[in-house]
Design a protein around this motif. Structure first.
Motif, short mmCIF file in Angstrom:
data_model
loop_
_atom_site.label_atom_id
_atom_site.label_comp_id
_atom_site.label_asym_id
_atom_site.label_seq_id
_atom_site.Cartn_x
_atom_site.Cartn_y
_atom_site.Cartn_z
N ASP A 240 0.77 -1.19 0.14
CA ASP A 240 -0.03 0.05 -0.07
C ASP A 240 0.88 1.30 0.13
OD1 ASP A 240 -2.32 -1.45 0.11
OD2 ASP A 240 -2.70 -1.16 2.07
N ASP A 241 0.60 2.30 -0.64
CA ASP A 241 1.02 3.45 -0.67
C ASP A 241 2.44 3.59 -1.61
OD1 ASP A 241 -0.75 4.66 1.11
OD2 ASP A 241 0.50 3.82 2.86
N TYR A 242 2.36 2.71 -2.57
CA TYR A 242 3.33 2.66 -3.65
C TYR A 242 2.61 2.67 -4.91
CZ TYR A 242 6.96 1.37 -0.33
OH TYR A 242 7.90 1.24 0.68
N VAL A 243 3.48 3.17 -6.14
CA VAL A 243 2.62 3.35 -7.26
C VAL A 243 2.69 2.05 -8.03
CG1 VAL A 243 2.66 5.93 -7.62
CG2 VAL A 243 4.60 4.50 -8.63
N ALA A 244 3.67 1.19 -7.66
CA ALA A 244 3.89 -0.10 -8.26
C ALA A 244 4.78 -1.11 -7.55
CB ALA A 244 4.60 0.30 -9.70
N ILE A 245 4.60 -2.36 -7.83
CA ILE A 245 5.38 -3.28 -7.13
C ILE A 245 6.24 -3.95 -8.49
CG2 ILE A 245 3.46 -4.78 -7.05
CD1 ILE A 245 5.25 -6.35 -4.68
N THR A 246 7.41 -4.53 -8.13
CA THR A 246 8.36 -4.86 -9.21
C THR A 246 9.47 -5.93 -8.69
OG1 THR A 246 9.96 -3.47 -9.28
CG2 THR A 246 8.12 -2.85 -10.75
N SER A 247 9.65 -7.00 -9.48
CA SER A 247 10.91 -7.91 -9.20
C SER A 247 10.27 -8.67 -8.01
CB SER A 247 12.08 -7.05 -8.39
OG SER A 247 13.17 -8.12 -8.39
N ALA A 248 11.28 -9.47 -7.39
CA ALA A 248 10.67 -10.79 -6.71
C ALA A 248 10.60 -10.15 -5.18
CB ALA A 248 12.10 -11.59 -6.58
N PRO A 249 9.44 -10.72 -4.53
CA PRO A 249 8.88 -11.86 -5.02
C PRO A 249 7.42 -11.37 -5.45
CG PRO A 249 8.30 -11.75 -2.80
CD PRO A 249 9.42 -10.67 -2.97
N GLY A 250 7.30 -10.20 -5.77
CA GLY A 250 5.77 -9.90 -6.32
C GLY A 250 5.42 -10.57 -7.52
N PHE A 251 6.40 -11.02 -8.59
CA PHE A 251 5.93 -11.69 -9.60
C PHE A 251 5.36 -12.78 -9.50
CE2 PHE A 251 10.14 -13.23 -8.99
CZ PHE A 251 10.09 -14.42 -9.37
N CYS A 252 5.56 -13.61 -8.05
CA CYS A 252 4.79 -14.84 -7.77
C CYS A 252 3.41 -14.62 -7.30
CB CYS A 252 5.60 -15.50 -6.80
SG CYS A 252 7.44 -16.17 -7.41
N PHE A 253 3.16 -13.31 -7.11
CA PHE A 253 1.59 -13.06 -6.47
C PHE A 253 1.01 -12.15 -7.21
CE2 PHE A 253 4.63 -14.46 -3.01
CZ PHE A 253 3.78 -15.33 -2.03
N VAL A 254 0.96 -12.43 -8.61
CA VAL A 254 0.04 -11.67 -9.34
C VAL A 254 -1.37 -11.78 -9.16
CG1 VAL A 254 -0.60 -11.18 -11.81
CG2 VAL A 254 1.76 -11.44 -11.29
N PRO A 255 -1.76 -13.03 -8.90
CA PRO A 255 -3.28 -13.17 -8.73
C PRO A 255 -3.68 -12.39 -7.25
CG PRO A 255 -2.44 -15.23 -9.34
CD PRO A 255 -1.29 -14.53 -9.23
N GLU A 256 -2.90 -12.53 -6.35
CA GLU A 256 -3.18 -11.93 -5.14
C GLU A 256 -3.21 -10.31 -5.46
OE1 GLU A 256 -2.12 -15.97 -4.19
OE2 GLU A 256 -1.24 -14.43 -5.41
N LEU A 257 -2.19 -10.01 -5.97
CA LEU A 257 -1.91 -8.45 -6.21
C LEU A 257 -2.95 -7.90 -6.89
CD1 LEU A 257 1.98 -8.47 -6.88
CD2 LEU A 257 0.49 -7.19 -4.98
N MET A 258 -3.72 -8.77 -8.00
CA MET A 258 -4.74 -8.09 -8.75
C MET A 258 -6.09 -8.12 -7.73
SD MET A 258 -4.63 -9.83 -12.58
CE MET A 258 -4.68 -11.43 -12.16
N ARG A 259 -6.05 -8.94 -7.18
CA ARG A 259 -7.38 -8.88 -6.05
C ARG A 259 -7.27 -7.32 -5.16
NH1 ARG A 259 -8.94 -13.85 -2.64
NH2 ARG A 259 -10.29 -12.30 -1.89
N LEU A 260 -6.08 -7.33 -4.70
CA LEU A 260 -5.92 -6.20 -4.00
C LEU A 260 -5.91 -4.75 -4.64
CD1 LEU A 260 -2.79 -7.49 -1.90
CD2 LEU A 260 -4.96 -6.81 -0.97
#
Length: 264
Positions: A86-106
Motif C-alpha cells: 500500500d502507498d506505492y505506485v507499483a511493485i516490481t521484481s521478486a517476490p511480487g511476480f509470484c503473487f500476481v493473482p493476489e495483487l490483482m485482488r488487492l
C-alpha cells in the motif's frame, strides 16, 4: 537492484503490478515507473536487501503460507502483502511476480506489466546470480547483518513455497533455473491475467510502448533509465560479505578479550 529503498507515500494508489522475472531489467523499469507515475516503487530486491528487516521477515511469513490451502492462509497472505505494498505506485521484481493473482485482488485497477528479454540470455544471467547467492557459507557470513541475515531463509521459503507451486520445481533452492521456469511463468500470466490488462515490455524499447500501455505522455528531455542491475547486485554482494566478515572479526575479538579478562 535499485539504488536505495523507496519510502511509502500515504494515499498513493498502486497502478502497476510488475510481473517480470528477476534479471529482466526490473531496476530500470522501476525507475521509469517512478518518473512517469511520480511516486515510489516497491522494487522487491531493493526493499528486501536495503530496506527494513520487516520486508524480508514479512515475505518469509507470506511464503510460508504458500501454497494457499485454506481461507485463513489466503486472508493472511493478502493482509501481509497489502501492508507492504500500500502507498506505492507499483511493485516490481521478486517476490511480487509470484503473487500476481493476489495483487490483482488487492489492486483490481492496476495494469500487469511483464518485463521480458531473450530467454537464453536470461537463463544464463539468473544462473550466475543464483550460483553466487546459494553458497552455503553465506548463512554464516551474513548472520550478524540486518536485514541480510534473513536472506538465506527467504530464498528457502520462496523455493519451498510459491516458486515450487508455480514452476513445479524441487522445492529446494537450486543454482540452475532453466528456461522451463520462464515458459511456465509466461503461461501462468496468460492464464490468470485478463488479456486487456496484460502487457509484455522490453526495457530496450524505451518510453513509447510503456507510456502507451499506461496512457501517459513520454517524458520530455529524459532518457529512459539504464541501470546495470547485475553490476549493482555484484557490488552489493561484495560489500555485504566484507561487512559480515568484519563484524565476525569484531565479535570473535570481543569474545576472546572477554575470556582473557575473565581468566586473569
Amino acid at each position: 537492484m535499485g539504488q536505495e529503498a523507496s519510502k511509502p507515500q500515504p494515499g498513493t494508489k498502486l497502478q502497476v503490478i510488475g510481473a517480470g522475472l528477476p534479471r529482466t531489467g526490473t531496476a530500470s523499469f522501476s525507475k521509469a515507473l517512478e518518473i512517469i507515475l511520480q511516486g515510489p516503487v516497491y522494487h522487491g530486491g531493493t526493499q528486501n536487501c536495503k530496506g527494513s528487516s520487516l520486508n524480508l521477515k514479512t515475505w518469509i511469513s507470506v511464503l510460508e503460507h504458500t501454497p494457499i490451502r485454506s481461507p485463513d492462509d489466503e486472508k493472511f497472505v493478502l493482509s501481509r502483502i497489502s501492508a507492504l505494498t500500500d502507498d506505492y505506485v507499483a511493485i516490481t521484481s521478486a517476490p511480487g511476480f509470484c503473487f500476481v493473482p493476489e495483487l490483482m485482488r488487492l489492486y483490481p485497477d492496476a495494469k500487469v506489466i511483464c518485463t521480458v528479454r531473450n530467454t537464453e540470455a536470461w537463463d544464463k544471467s539468473v544462473d550466475a546470480i543464483a550460483t553466487a547467492s546459494l553458497q552455503w557459507h553465506l548463512k554464516v557470513i551474513l548472520f550478524p547483518l540486518s536485514p541480510m541475515r534473513y536472506f538465506p531463509r527467504y530464498l528457502e521459503a520462496l523455493a519451498a513455497g510459491r516458486w515450487a507451486e508455480l514452476y513445479h520445481t524441487s522445492g529446494k533452492p537450486t543454482k540452475h533455473v532453466g528456461t522451463q521456469v520462464w515458459d511456465r511463468h509466461i503461461q501462468h500470466l496468460r492464464e490468470v491475467v485478463p488479456p486487456e490488462k496484460l502487457v509484455f515490455f522490453d526495457v530496450r524499447d524505451g518510453w513509447e510502448p510503456l507510456c502507451k500501455a499506461l496512457g501517459c505522455e513520454v517524458p520530455k528531455g529524459i532518457e529512459f533509465p539504464q541501470i546495470n542491475e547485475r553490476a549493482g547486485m555484484e557490488s552489493f554482494a561484495r560489500e555485504q560479505v566484507k561487512r559480515g566478515l568484519i563484524r565476525w572479526v569484531i565479535i570473535v575479538g570481543t569474545i576472546v578479550t572477554a575470556i582473557a579478562i575473565w581468566r586473569f
